[in-house]
Design a protein around this motif. Structure first.
Motif, PDB file in Angstrom:
ATOM      1  N   THR A   1      38.404  28.645  52.362  1.00 56.85           N
ATOM      2  CA  THR A   1      38.122  28.020  53.349  1.00 56.85           C
ATOM      3  C   THR A   1      38.295  26.880  52.343  1.00 56.85           C
ATOM      4  N   HIS A   2      38.381  25.934  52.748  1.00 51.02           N
ATOM      5  CA  HIS A   2      39.025  24.488  52.286  1.00 51.02           C
ATOM      6  C   HIS A   2      39.251  23.201  53.993  1.00 51.02           C
ATOM      7  N   GLU A   3      37.987  22.350  54.265  1.00 50.93           N
ATOM      8  CA  GLU A   3      38.292  21.456  55.487  1.00 50.93           C
ATOM      9  C   GLU A   3      38.868  22.633  56.632  1.00 50.93           C
ATOM     10  N   SER A   4      37.819  23.425  56.743  1.00 54.94           N
ATOM     11  CA  SER A   4      37.902  24.579  57.717  1.00 54.94           C
ATOM     12  C   SER A   4      38.856  25.016  57.876  1.00 54.94           C
ATOM     13  N   ARG A   5      40.361  25.348  57.013  1.00 51.58           N
ATOM     14  CA  ARG A   5      41.067  26.180  57.206  1.00 51.58           C
ATOM     15  C   ARG A   5      41.064  27.416  56.509  1.00 51.58           C
ATOM     16  N   VAL A   6      41.559  28.753  56.678  1.00 54.05           N
ATOM     17  CA  VAL A   6      41.403  29.620  55.624  1.00 54.05           C
ATOM     18  C   VAL A   6      42.616  29.117  54.616  1.00 54.05           C
ATOM     19  N   ILE A   7      42.427  29.598  53.099  1.00 54.07           N
ATOM     20  CA  ILE A   7      43.144  29.135  52.790  1.00 54.07           C
ATOM     21  C   ILE A   7      44.014  30.644  51.487  1.00 54.07           C
ATOM     22  N   GLU A   8      42.826  30.853  51.304  1.00 53.43           N
ATOM     23  CA  GLU A   8      43.606  32.617  51.205  1.00 53.43           C
ATOM     24  C   GLU A   8      42.518  33.584  51.500  1.00 53.43           C
ATOM     25  N   GLY A   9      43.499  34.497  51.625  1.00 49.58           N
ATOM     26  CA  GLY A   9      41.964  36.306  51.702  1.00 49.58           C
ATOM     27  C   GLY A   9      42.352  37.559  50.624  1.00 49.58           C
ATOM     28  N   SER A  10      41.249  38.170  50.268  1.00 45.43           N
ATOM     29  CA  SER A  10      41.504  38.716  49.032  1.00 45.43           C
ATOM     30  C   SER A  10      42.594  40.590  49.534  1.00 45.43           C
ATOM     31  N   GLY A  11      41.734  40.848  51.065  1.00 50.31           N
ATOM     32  CA  GLY A  11      42.513  42.036  50.863  1.00 50.31           C
ATOM     33  C   GLY A  11      41.225  42.900  50.442  1.00 50.31           C
ATOM     34  N   VAL A  12      40.860  44.442  50.727  1.00 55.10           N
ATOM     35  CA  VAL A  12      40.444  45.102  49.555  1.00 55.10           C
ATOM     36  C   VAL A  12      40.465  44.834  48.003  1.00 55.10           C
ATOM     37  N   LEU A  13      39.351  44.659  47.486  1.00 52.89           N
ATOM     38  CA  LEU A  13      39.185  44.579  45.943  1.00 52.89           C
ATOM     39  C   LEU A  13      38.622  45.884  45.086  1.00 52.89           C
ATOM     40  N   GLY A  14      37.749  46.251  45.903  1.00 55.62           N
ATOM     41  CA  GLY A  14      37.765  47.844  45.486  1.00 55.62           C
ATOM     42  C   GLY A  14      35.779  47.774  46.531  1.00 55.62           C
ATOM     43  N   TYR A  15      35.720  49.386  46.265  1.00 51.16           N
ATOM     44  CA  TYR A  15      34.732  49.910  46.521  1.00 51.16           C
ATOM     45  C   TYR A  15      33.482  50.580  46.083  1.00 51.16           C
ATOM     46  N   PHE A  16      32.003  49.236  46.654  1.00 58.10           N
ATOM     47  CA  PHE A  16      30.785  49.832  45.723  1.00 58.10           C
ATOM     48  C   PHE A  16      30.208  50.209  46.512  1.00 58.10           C
ATOM     49  N   THR A  17      28.646  50.920  46.015  1.00 59.53           N
ATOM     50  CA  THR A  17      27.670  51.403  46.849  1.00 59.53           C
ATOM     51  C   THR A  17      26.737  50.384  46.743  1.00 59.53           C
ATOM     52  N   ALA A  18      26.808  49.384  46.509  1.00 57.65           N
ATOM     53  CA  ALA A  18      26.214  48.482  46.857  1.00 57.65           C
ATOM     54  C   ALA A  18      26.199  46.939  47.418  1.00 57.65           C
ATOM     55  N   GLU A  19      26.153  47.362  49.179  1.00 55.86           N
ATOM     56  CA  GLU A  19      26.120  45.713  49.145  1.00 55.86           C
ATOM     57  C   GLU A  19      26.194  43.714  48.796  1.00 55.86           C
ATOM     58  N   GLU A  20      25.073  44.137  47.829  1.00 56.57           N
ATOM     59  CA  GLU A  20      25.405  42.802  47.023  1.00 56.57           C
ATOM     60  C   GLU A  20      26.786  43.140  45.977  1.00 56.57           C
TER      61      GLU A  20
END
Length: 68
Positions: free
Chosen positions: A29-48
């Motif tokens: 985001t930039h100045e409260s506007r969404v610039i880009e979103g990725s979609g799903v990048l992959g799956y992980f067993t750890a949230e972090e």
């Protein structure tokens, strides 16, 4: 969710629970506007790990689109 700032943008790393794993996603985001979103990048067993992947994607996107 983890967030940060990078080269004037706010960046977000998301971990979306899906059963026993987390789908990684990033948002810029930039100045409260969404610039880009990725979609799903992959799956992980750890949230972090999923959140970190989202942040890394956001930094790389900004670098690619800003000539850095």
């Amino acid at each position: 969710m983890q967030s940060g700032f990078y080269k004037g943008y706010s960046i977000w790393g998301h971990a979306i629970p899906e059963g026993d794993r987390y789908a990684a996603n990033g948002t810029i985001t930039h100045e409260s506007r969404v610039i880009e979103g990725s979609g799903v990048l992959g799956y992980f067993t750890a949230e972090e790990d999923a959140q970190v992947a989202g942040l890394a994607w956001a930094r790389a996107w900004i670098d690619r689109h800003n000539g850095s």
